[in-house]
Design a protein around this motif. Sequence first.
Motif, PDB file in Angstrom:
ATOM      1  N   ILE A 278       0.850  -1.190   0.000  1.00  0.00           N
ATOM      2  CA  ILE A 278       0.000   0.000   0.000  1.00  0.00           C
ATOM      3  C   ILE A 278       0.886   1.240   0.000  1.00  0.00           C
ATOM      4  O   ILE A 278       2.007   1.219   0.504  1.00  0.00           O
ATOM      5  CB  ILE A 278      -0.964   0.009   1.208  1.00  0.00           C
ATOM      6  CG1 ILE A 278      -0.185  -0.051   2.535  1.00  0.00           C
ATOM      7  CG2 ILE A 278      -1.977  -1.118   1.118  1.00  0.00           C
ATOM      8  CD1 ILE A 278      -1.074   0.049   3.764  1.00  0.00           C
ATOM      9  N   PRO A 279       0.422   2.360  -0.570  1.00  0.00           N
ATOM     10  CA  PRO A 279       1.218   3.590  -0.581  1.00  0.00           C
ATOM     11  C   PRO A 279       1.472   4.102   0.841  1.00  0.00           C
ATOM     12  O   PRO A 279       0.735   3.779   1.771  1.00  0.00           O
ATOM     13  CB  PRO A 279       0.352   4.580  -1.374  1.00  0.00           C
ATOM     14  CG  PRO A 279      -0.641   3.734  -2.111  1.00  0.00           C
ATOM     15  CD  PRO A 279      -0.851   2.511  -1.281  1.00  0.00           C
ATOM     16  N   VAL A 280       2.501   4.925   0.970  1.00  0.00           N
ATOM     17  CA  VAL A 280       2.861   5.483   2.278  1.00  0.00           C
ATOM     18  C   VAL A 280       1.685   6.233   2.910  1.00  0.00           C
ATOM     19  O   VAL A 280       1.395   6.091   4.101  1.00  0.00           O
ATOM     20  CB  VAL A 280       4.089   6.414   2.137  1.00  0.00           C
ATOM     21  CG1 VAL A 280       4.285   7.223   3.403  1.00  0.00           C
ATOM     22  CG2 VAL A 280       5.339   5.596   1.829  1.00  0.00           C
ATOM     23  N   ARG A 428       3.492   2.620  15.113  1.00  0.00           N
ATOM     24  CA  ARG A 428       3.802   4.003  14.719  1.00  0.00           C
ATOM     25  C   ARG A 428       5.245   4.102  14.203  1.00  0.00           C
ATOM     26  O   ARG A 428       5.510   4.742  13.174  1.00  0.00           O
ATOM     27  CB  ARG A 428       3.599   4.945  15.907  1.00  0.00           C
ATOM     28  CG  ARG A 428       3.589   6.422  15.518  1.00  0.00           C
ATOM     29  CD  ARG A 428       3.726   7.298  16.756  1.00  0.00           C
ATOM     30  NE  ARG A 428       2.659   7.082  17.713  1.00  0.00           N
ATOM     31  CZ  ARG A 428       1.494   7.739  17.684  1.00  0.00           C
ATOM     32  NH1 ARG A 428       1.258   8.615  16.735  1.00  0.00           N
ATOM     33  NH2 ARG A 428       0.571   7.501  18.614  1.00  0.00           N
ATOM     34  N   LEU A 429       6.166   3.447  14.918  1.00  0.00           N
ATOM     35  CA  LEU A 429       7.576   3.456  14.509  1.00  0.00           C
ATOM     36  C   LEU A 429       7.753   2.755  13.163  1.00  0.00           C
ATOM     37  O   LEU A 429       8.514   3.212  12.298  1.00  0.00           O
ATOM     38  CB  LEU A 429       8.432   2.784  15.582  1.00  0.00           C
ATOM     39  CG  LEU A 429       9.934   2.715  15.310  1.00  0.00           C
ATOM     40  CD1 LEU A 429      10.518   4.103  15.041  1.00  0.00           C
ATOM     41  CD2 LEU A 429      10.663   2.042  16.481  1.00  0.00           C
ATOM     42  N   MET A 430       7.053   1.635  12.968  1.00  0.00           N
ATOM     43  CA  MET A 430       7.137   0.912  11.694  1.00  0.00           C
ATOM     44  C   MET A 430       6.695   1.790  10.526  1.00  0.00           C
ATOM     45  O   MET A 430       7.329   1.796   9.459  1.00  0.00           O
ATOM     46  CB  MET A 430       6.268  -0.347  11.733  1.00  0.00           C
ATOM     47  CG  MET A 430       6.844  -1.495  12.530  1.00  0.00           C
ATOM     48  SD  MET A 430       5.750  -2.937  12.400  1.00  0.00           S
ATOM     49  CE  MET A 430       6.595  -4.072  13.501  1.00  0.00           C
ATOM     50  N   VAL A 431       5.587   2.500  10.709  1.00  0.00           N
ATOM     51  CA  VAL A 431       5.090   3.369   9.633  1.00  0.00           C
ATOM     52  C   VAL A 431       6.060   4.526   9.392  1.00  0.00           C
ATOM     53  O   VAL A 431       6.289   4.927   8.241  1.00  0.00           O
ATOM     54  CB  VAL A 431       3.669   3.874   9.959  1.00  0.00           C
ATOM     55  CG1 VAL A 431       3.215   4.928   8.941  1.00  0.00           C
ATOM     56  CG2 VAL A 431       2.685   2.711   9.975  1.00  0.00           C
ATOM     57  N   ASP A 432       6.655   5.065  10.459  1.00  0.00           N
ATOM     58  CA  ASP A 432       7.672   6.117  10.295  1.00  0.00           C
ATOM     59  C   ASP A 432       8.835   5.612   9.441  1.00  0.00           C
ATOM     60  O   ASP A 432       9.307   6.312   8.531  1.00  0.00           O
ATOM     61  CB  ASP A 432       8.202   6.571  11.661  1.00  0.00           C
ATOM     62  CG  ASP A 432       7.181   7.385  12.447  1.00  0.00           C
ATOM     63  OD1 ASP A 432       6.190   7.842  11.839  1.00  0.00           O
ATOM     64  OD2 ASP A 432       7.372   7.539  13.681  1.00  0.00           O
ATOM     65  N   VAL A 433       9.293   4.404   9.743  1.00  0.00           N
ATOM     66  CA  VAL A 433      10.407   3.806   9.004  1.00  0.00           C
ATOM     67  C   VAL A 433      10.010   3.548   7.553  1.00  0.00           C
ATOM     68  O   VAL A 433      10.774   3.802   6.615  1.00  0.00           O
ATOM     69  CB  VAL A 433      10.851   2.492   9.697  1.00  0.00           C
ATOM     70  CG1 VAL A 433      11.808   1.711   8.819  1.00  0.00           C
ATOM     71  CG2 VAL A 433      11.518   2.800  11.041  1.00  0.00           C
ATOM     72  N   GLU A 435       7.817   5.124   5.871  1.00  0.00           N
ATOM     73  CA  GLU A 435       7.694   6.424   5.212  1.00  0.00           C
ATOM     74  C   GLU A 435       9.058   6.970   4.822  1.00  0.00           C
ATOM     75  O   GLU A 435       9.244   7.520   3.732  1.00  0.00           O
ATOM     76  CB  GLU A 435       6.984   7.380   6.168  1.00  0.00           C
ATOM     77  CG  GLU A 435       6.362   8.585   5.519  1.00  0.00           C
ATOM     78  CD  GLU A 435       5.476   9.340   6.505  1.00  0.00           C
ATOM     79  OE1 GLU A 435       4.330   9.626   6.147  1.00  0.00           O
ATOM     80  OE2 GLU A 435       5.943   9.632   7.633  1.00  0.00           O
ATOM     81  N   SER A 436      10.025   6.811   5.699  1.00  0.00           N
ATOM     82  CA  SER A 436      11.361   7.385   5.454  1.00  0.00           C
ATOM     83  C   SER A 436      12.159   6.595   4.425  1.00  0.00           C
ATOM     84  O   SER A 436      13.058   7.131   3.777  1.00  0.00           O
ATOM     85  CB  SER A 436      12.153   7.427   6.757  1.00  0.00           C
ATOM     86  OG  SER A 436      12.550   6.124   7.152  1.00  0.00           O
ATOM     87  N   ARG A 439      15.155   2.566   6.464  1.00  0.00           N
ATOM     88  CA  ARG A 439      15.330   1.235   7.042  1.00  0.00           C
ATOM     89  C   ARG A 439      14.071   0.432   6.795  1.00  0.00           C
ATOM     90  O   ARG A 439      13.046   0.962   6.342  1.00  0.00           O
ATOM     91  CB  ARG A 439      15.615   1.349   8.547  1.00  0.00           C
ATOM     92  CG  ARG A 439      16.903   2.091   8.864  1.00  0.00           C
ATOM     93  CD  ARG A 439      16.976   2.489  10.314  1.00  0.00           C
ATOM     94  NE  ARG A 439      17.053   1.326  11.198  1.00  0.00           N
ATOM     95  CZ  ARG A 439      16.908   1.394  12.517  1.00  0.00           C
ATOM     96  NH1 ARG A 439      16.630   2.555  13.092  1.00  0.00           N
ATOM     97  NH2 ARG A 439      17.013   0.305  13.252  1.00  0.00           N
ATOM     98  N   ALA A 440      14.121  -0.855   7.105  1.00  0.00           N
ATOM     99  CA  ALA A 440      12.978  -1.735   6.865  1.00  0.00           C
ATOM    100  C   ALA A 440      12.158  -1.889   8.149  1.00  0.00           C
ATOM    101  O   ALA A 440      12.724  -2.046   9.238  1.00  0.00           O
ATOM    102  CB  ALA A 440      13.454  -3.105   6.390  1.00  0.00           C
ATOM    103  N   PRO A 441      10.829  -1.860   8.066  1.00  0.00           N
ATOM    104  CA  PRO A 441       9.985  -2.038   9.260  1.00  0.00           C
ATOM    105  C   PRO A 441      10.242  -3.348  10.001  1.00  0.00           C
ATOM    106  O   PRO A 441       9.999  -3.420  11.210  1.00  0.00           O
ATOM    107  CB  PRO A 441       8.563  -1.998   8.684  1.00  0.00           C
ATOM    108  CG  PRO A 441       8.677  -1.155   7.458  1.00  0.00           C
ATOM    109  CD  PRO A 441      10.024  -1.497   6.880  1.00  0.00           C
TER     110      PRO A 441
END
Length: 458
Positions: A278-280, A428-433, A435-436, A439-441
Amino acid sequence: MELIRPRLTDYHGIHKSQSKLDFAIQFFDEDIPLYVDPFLLWNSPSQQDQALHTTIINSFNQLNYLVKKNKLEEAIEILVSISECSEVGLGVSKTRKGVRMGNKQAKEILDLFSNIPEYSQFGFSHFEVIQLYIAGISKDRVSDIACNYIKSFLIDYTMEQCETHAIPIEGVILDTLYNYRTNKVDLNVKQRLPVNPTTKEPIIFTPKRWLKFNPWINYENYFQKYCPRDEVFNPNEPVEKVKVLNFNRDNYGVIEEYVKYKEKNASDCHSDPLFSQIPVLSARRKLNEILKLNTGKDNGADMKYEELATQLLASLFYPHLDFAQTQSRTDSGRHIRDLIFYNNRDVDFLDEIFTEYENRQLVFELKNVKKIERDHVNQLNRYLQPNIGRFGVFLTRNPLPKAMESNIVDLWSSQRKCIIAITDEDLRLMVDVYESKQRAPIEVLKKKYIEFRRSCPS
C-alpha cells in the motif's frame, strides 16, 4: 500441526521470497489468482517471448486450416483438450482442478473462422479477442489455452528453475502435451517435473513477467471504454452481454479498431505483481484509524482492528515476510484471529527465528484489548507447536503488564518458546520507518526480539 496454505518453496526449504524468484510460487492446494496474458508476450522486449507469442497464434490459427479441410471434429477435439491447464496452478480454483470447455463452446469459437471473413483469410493476431465474441470465455480460459500451446517451453523453464533452486523433480505422466511440429495433442507424455507431495500431480512454473489479473484485451475493458453502446442497444433497453457479442460478430471493424487501440497503448501494459504494498499515505491513514479505535469489541472495534492491521502489516513486512493469510481459530470457546506469514529467512533475524525456534511460518495473534492477560498468553502458547514454530507475536494496543512479561520469560526458560508484543507505538515506529525508506519495518520486530532476549536469563 501442518503448515498454513503451504507453498512449494516452503515445503522444499527454498528460503527465497516471491520478490527474489523469476517464477510465481505455487500453492499445493489452490490456484494463484493471476493469469498468463498473451499480450504481455507480444509486447515483451524479449525475442524469446515474442517468438512464443507467434507460436501461440500460429497454433491457434492452425485450427482454421483444419476447419477449411473439413476436419471440424479434429479441430474441436484439439481445442477442448487444450482448454484447461491445471499444472500451472493459475486461476481461482480451491482444488487446482478446472473443467475443460464443452464441444458446443469449442464449435462456437471455431465458427468464427467461417463466419468472419477476415479471420478466415488472415487468422487472428491476438486470439484473446474470442472473449469479445463468445459467451463464457474468460481470462482463465485464455490463459490455459496459451499455456497449453507453449507447455513444452514451460516444462523446460520449470526444469531450469528447479535445477537453479535445487527443487526436487520426479517422473510424471502429462495427460496432454501440444506438439508444435505435428499440430496435434500428444497423450500420456512422460516428463520429469516437481510434484504436489500429496496428490503427486505435476507442477509447471510460469514466469512472473507474463502474469496479470486481467488480460490487456478483455471484455470488461472493451464494454466500458470502447463499445458503441448507442449502436447496440435501443433507448431504455436492458444491457445484455449477448447483444454485445452478437453485435461484435457482425462488426469486425469495431473489434479491429479496439485491438489497434490496445496495441497503440501497449506501453501501459505491465505484468501485475503477486503482491502490492500500500502507498505510504495509505499506511499512515490506516495507522491513524487503528490509533483512534477503542479497545474491546464495541461497535465492531475488534473486527476493524483486524482488518486494518492485516492490510498494514502485510505491506510493512514485505518483501521480507510474504503474507500467507488470515486465519480464524477457536481456543476454549474464544474466537482468535491470526495473521500467518511465510518465513523467507532472507535477513539474519528471520534466519535466527528459524534456527532457534523452527518457525517456517510466523504467527501474529491480533488482540484489540486494553491489556494482555494470562489466558491470552496460554492460548498463543498452545498454538506454538512443531511446523508453526515456537516463536509468536501479539499485535496489541499497549505494552505487556509486568506480570505477563514475567510469564513469557518463564515460558522461554522452561520451553524455549518466545512471545513478543507489538504495540501501537511499535506500529507508529514501523510506519515512520516505512515512510522514510531509510530502514525496513522488519527491524522494529527485530528490536523487540532483542529486547526480549536481553530480559531472559542467560
